[in-house]
Design a protein around this motif. Structure first.
Motif, PDB file in Angstrom:
ATOM      1  N   THR A 170      51.849  50.461  35.820  1.00  0.00           N
ATOM      2  CA  THR A 170      51.427  49.160  36.364  1.00  0.00           C
ATOM      3  C   THR A 170      50.963  49.334  37.808  1.00  0.00           C
ATOM      4  N   GLN A 171      51.714  50.119  38.567  1.00  0.00           N
ATOM      5  CA  GLN A 171      51.303  50.355  39.957  1.00  0.00           C
ATOM      6  C   GLN A 171      49.949  51.039  40.013  1.00  0.00           C
ATOM      7  N   GLU A 172      49.722  51.936  39.065  1.00  0.00           N
ATOM      8  CA  GLU A 172      48.448  52.663  39.012  1.00  0.00           C
ATOM      9  C   GLU A 172      47.282  51.679  38.744  1.00  0.00           C
ATOM     10  N   ILE A 173      47.532  50.733  37.844  1.00  0.00           N
ATOM     11  CA  ILE A 173      46.497  49.717  37.567  1.00  0.00           C
ATOM     12  C   ILE A 173      46.176  48.942  38.848  1.00  0.00           C
ATOM     13  N   TRP A 174      47.222  48.537  39.540  1.00  0.00           N
ATOM     14  CA  TRP A 174      47.011  47.729  40.754  1.00  0.00           C
ATOM     15  C   TRP A 174      46.228  48.516  41.815  1.00  0.00           C
ATOM     16  N   ARG A 175      46.530  49.822  41.890  1.00  0.00           N
ATOM     17  CA  ARG A 175      45.786  50.665  42.852  1.00  0.00           C
ATOM     18  C   ARG A 175      44.325  50.781  42.416  1.00  0.00           C
ATOM     19  N   ARG A 176      44.161  51.121  41.122  1.00  0.00           N
ATOM     20  CA  ARG A 176      42.819  51.342  40.588  1.00  0.00           C
ATOM     21  C   ARG A 176      41.939  50.100  40.757  1.00  0.00           C
ATOM     22  N   GLU A 177      42.529  48.951  40.486  1.00  0.00           N
ATOM     23  CA  GLU A 177      41.748  47.718  40.533  1.00  0.00           C
ATOM     24  C   GLU A 177      41.692  47.095  41.928  1.00  0.00           C
ATOM     25  N   GLU A 178      42.284  47.778  42.890  1.00  0.00           N
ATOM     26  CA  GLU A 178      42.315  47.291  44.276  1.00  0.00           C
ATOM     27  C   GLU A 178      42.905  45.890  44.377  1.00  0.00           C
ATOM     28  N   ILE A 179      44.024  45.714  43.673  1.00  0.00           N
ATOM     29  CA  ILE A 179      44.716  44.419  43.781  1.00  0.00           C
ATOM     30  C   ILE A 179      46.167  44.608  44.228  1.00  0.00           C
ATOM     31  N   GLY A 596      37.657  38.853  30.389  1.00  0.00           N
ATOM     32  CA  GLY A 596      37.226  39.968  31.231  1.00  0.00           C
ATOM     33  C   GLY A 596      38.345  40.680  31.987  1.00  0.00           C
ATOM     34  N   ILE A 597      39.316  39.921  32.476  1.00  0.00           N
ATOM     35  CA  ILE A 597      40.363  40.578  33.288  1.00  0.00           C
ATOM     36  C   ILE A 597      41.238  41.506  32.444  1.00  0.00           C
ATOM     37  N   ARG A 598      41.152  41.380  31.121  1.00  0.00           N
ATOM     38  CA  ARG A 598      41.913  42.296  30.259  1.00  0.00           C
ATOM     39  C   ARG A 598      41.504  43.757  30.528  1.00  0.00           C
ATOM     40  N   ASP A 599      40.221  43.956  30.861  1.00  0.00           N
ATOM     41  CA  ASP A 599      39.770  45.315  31.183  1.00  0.00           C
ATOM     42  C   ASP A 599      40.371  45.806  32.499  1.00  0.00           C
ATOM     43  N   TRP A 600      40.752  44.890  33.345  1.00  0.00           N
ATOM     44  CA  TRP A 600      41.345  45.288  34.627  1.00  0.00           C
ATOM     45  C   TRP A 600      42.859  45.494  34.504  1.00  0.00           C
TER      46      TRP A 600
END
Ligand code: MSK
Length: 631
Positions: A170-179, A596-600
């Protein structure tokens, strides 16, 4: 089903409200039911989110003939900006509540009004934040941690401390998506900057910041509110209480606490229990003092003290309409300004206490951590002195209440699970027994039911009906906010409600001795649910988005709810709404949020105004998730 137990149905609750409104009519009181009629139909531009008044060239409204505002912003830009502003309002509100709790922690002392009731939790958090605890006086540690927590609001660099609690994926997603959420106040400022005239009008950018703003709330400010409230007032554990207007006692002085911040309500409860105050109440002709609550401050004191819950958001006027409310004292958020004029129709004192929530026709007692004891004492005394001013001909308390067991913090839930599987050492202190129930199919999944009431939905119907159908389908519910109170009023937090469950959930309720709808607290406590899913993911080795868990706010109304929705989906949990968040005016924004946000972030929203369809879609999603992981 046990003979003596049955749910309170909506018709009974509505009949009780009708009876109270008759009293209101006699004294010329206004009501939300009347105001809804005056406000209907609502402005279509507002409903669709296509009205823009962020600069003084307008207001601009989008129509087929005028598809752009004066600056050239189209519907998607306007809807996106409005959505982000809405989120920032909610995130700021929750987080400022959290900040006040940190400030209260800073004022705690061994001989003061506020003490550290859960030193172990404080030390645990200190450990997570890399703060040395060895040999430190607990109050020195409390002050150090309070300062550190307050820095989370304005730290110039880095991201929120709490996000390290999320699974690595989950942290990786947040980093990747810049959120990844940075300082809480920065996310609020950045959101308002982005929505200023001449800044962002690209829907992706606005929605992305909405998610980041939400995360700064759920994995920032709200988590500060929840965790440090536990440190100060105790981590909730299961406690019995009651819910609905029948908890008010005619012979007693009735004090109602309303709002969100437990700093005030805790102190009021403390002094209402003081033998000196009870004796004073008796000297004025009352038999005692009853404190009950409305909205989330009620959830806070119910979870820690068993203080009964008089009602949820749309019941706040009803407590005054009983004619038996000596005083309603409020802190912040979800308080109808209508309470001022309404209280003038009765003998009720309406006391506001926070510079943040000042209202006409109220008596203002400025409450602060430094003067808390003296403030609370004068509030309780004011209520007692007002008892003799009651107008007996106006008194009517609907005799309607249900038993409820509340207080299921994550810590309490893990303890309950330990009790069930006390022979399996490897599952102790984990969520593994719950995972086993889910993977074996005894439970199909879990739903986090949250949020408010909204007159757009028949009050409490969506909460109660959805919960009934979900538990009948072996889906366990964790609930917070006014949704939790709807459940408690109906009787769904009575352990005997197990008889309404499917065979699997019923068995779990019996073994664990829990109700099928578990009370996890107030709106800020949705952060508890984030910690719970994080633990479930870590203990199961699954991603959060793979768990057969969804979130639902079927009757939401506040900006806070949108902020919550954004952090829940950003955490990887599909979120179902029963009220549209003013985005239908842009297909692009609607599609981003629902698709769309499902891809993020591996999750998205479903907006469904038909509650029958809403619940079916949730069950379907849970079953899809089960199939996807092969269980
Ligand atoms: S009180 S935000 S009406 S849940 Fe938290 Fe209830 Fe919604 Fe207020």
């Amino acid at each position: 089903m046990s003979e003596e137990f049955r749910l309170t149905d909506l018709e009974e609750m509505e009949a009780a409200t009708e009876r109270l409104l008759e009293t209101g009519a006699k004294v010329g009181a206004d009501s939300w039911q009347l105001r809804v009629k005056n406000q209907t139909p609502h402005c279509k531009f507002g409903e669709k989110g296509i009205c823009c008044r962020i600069c003084a060239m307008g207001p601009c409204r989008i129509t087929p003939k005028a598809p752009k505002g004066i600056c050239g912003c189209d519907a998607a830009g306007i809807v996106g900006r409005n959505y982000l502003k809405f989120t920032a309002g909610g995130g700021a509100t929750h987080s400022d509540h959290g900040r006040e709790i940190c400030r209260t922690l800073y004022e705690s002392s061994a001989d003061g009004a506020y003490k550290v009731k859960d030193p172990e939790k404080l030390k645990k958090i200190a450990g997570e934040w890399g703060v040395e605890t060895e040999g430190k006086d607990i109050y020195d540690l409390a002050h150090e941690m309070a300062e550190k927590a307050l820095m989370e609001y304005g730290k110039p660099f880095g991201t929120q401390n709490w996000i390290k609690r999320a699974p690595e994926h989950t942290q990786e997603i947040w980093r990747r998506e810049e959120i990844e959420p940075r300082a809480i106040d920065r996310e609020v400022s950045c959101s308002l900057h982005m929505t200023h005239m001449g800044c962002s009008s690209k829907p992706e950018a606005l929605v992305r910041q909405s998610l980041r703003m939400g995360l700064a709330d759920g994995w920032g400010g709200s988590m500060c509110g929840t965790e440090f409230s536990d440190v100060l007032f105790g981590t909730p554990k299961p406690v019995d209480t009651e819910a609905n207007l029948g908890v008010m006692v005619e012979e007693n002085v009735n004090i109602v606490v309303h709002g969100h911040d437990p700093s005030l309500s805790e102190m009021v409860c403390e002094y209402a229990d003081d033998p000196e105050m009870i004796a004073y109440a008796k000297s004025k002709g009352a038999k005692g003092i009853t404190v009950s609550g409305v909205c989330c401050t009620s959830n806070e004191v119910a979870m820690r003290r068993g203080i009964p819950m008089a009602g949820n958001f749309l019941q706040q006027e009803n407590v005054v309409l009983t004619g038996a409310c000596e005083l309603i004292v409020v802190d912040v958020q979800c308080i109808f300004p209508a309470l001022g004029p309404l209280s003038k129709c009765f003998h009720t004192k309406f006391v506001t206490t926070s510079p943040i929530a000042q209202m006409p026709d109220s008596e203002f007692i400025r409450f602060s951590a430094k003067t808390a004891a003296e403030n609370a004492k004068s509030i309780v005394k004011m209520a007692i002195d007002n008892f003799e001013n009651r107008k007996p001909e106006l008194v009517h308390i609907p005799q309607m209440k249900q038993k409820a067991t509340v207080g299921y913090s994550v810590e309490a839930l893990v303890k309950v699970l330990d009790g069930v599987c006390n022979t399996q050492v490897d599952t102790l202190g984990t969520t593994k027994p719950l995972i086993e129930c889910i993977t074996s199919g005894v439970l199909r999944g879990a739903v986090a039911m949250v949020g408010c009431n909204n007159p757009k939905v028949r009050s409490d119907k969506a909460h109660i009906e959805l919960m009934k159908k979900l538990i009948a389908n072996d889906i366990v519910i964790v609930a917070s906010g006014c949704s939790a109170q709807a459940a408690a009023k109906a009787g769904l937090m009575d352990k005997r409600a197990k008889d309404l469950c499917g065979a699997g959930l019923k068995r779990v309720c019996e073994l664990a001795d829990i109700p099928p709808v578990l009370h996890m607290g107030s709106c800020v406590d949705i952060s508890r649910m984030m910690i719970l899913v994080a633990e479930l993911a870590k203990d199961s080795g699954l991603k959060i988005s793979q768990l057969p868990v969804v979130g639902c706010a079927p009757e939401w109304m506040s900006e806070k709810a949108v902020s919550i929705g954004n952090y829940v989906v950003s955490t990887g949990i599909d979120t179902f709404l029963g009220v549209d968040p003013y985005v239908s005016g842009s297909e692009e924004v609607s599609d981003l949020l629902t698709n769309g946000i499902r891809d993020w972030v591996e999750a998205s929203y479903t907006v469904e105004l038909d509650i029958e369809k809403l619940v079916d879609k949730m069950i379907e999603r849970i079953e899809e998730k089960r199939t996807a992981i092969g269980i």
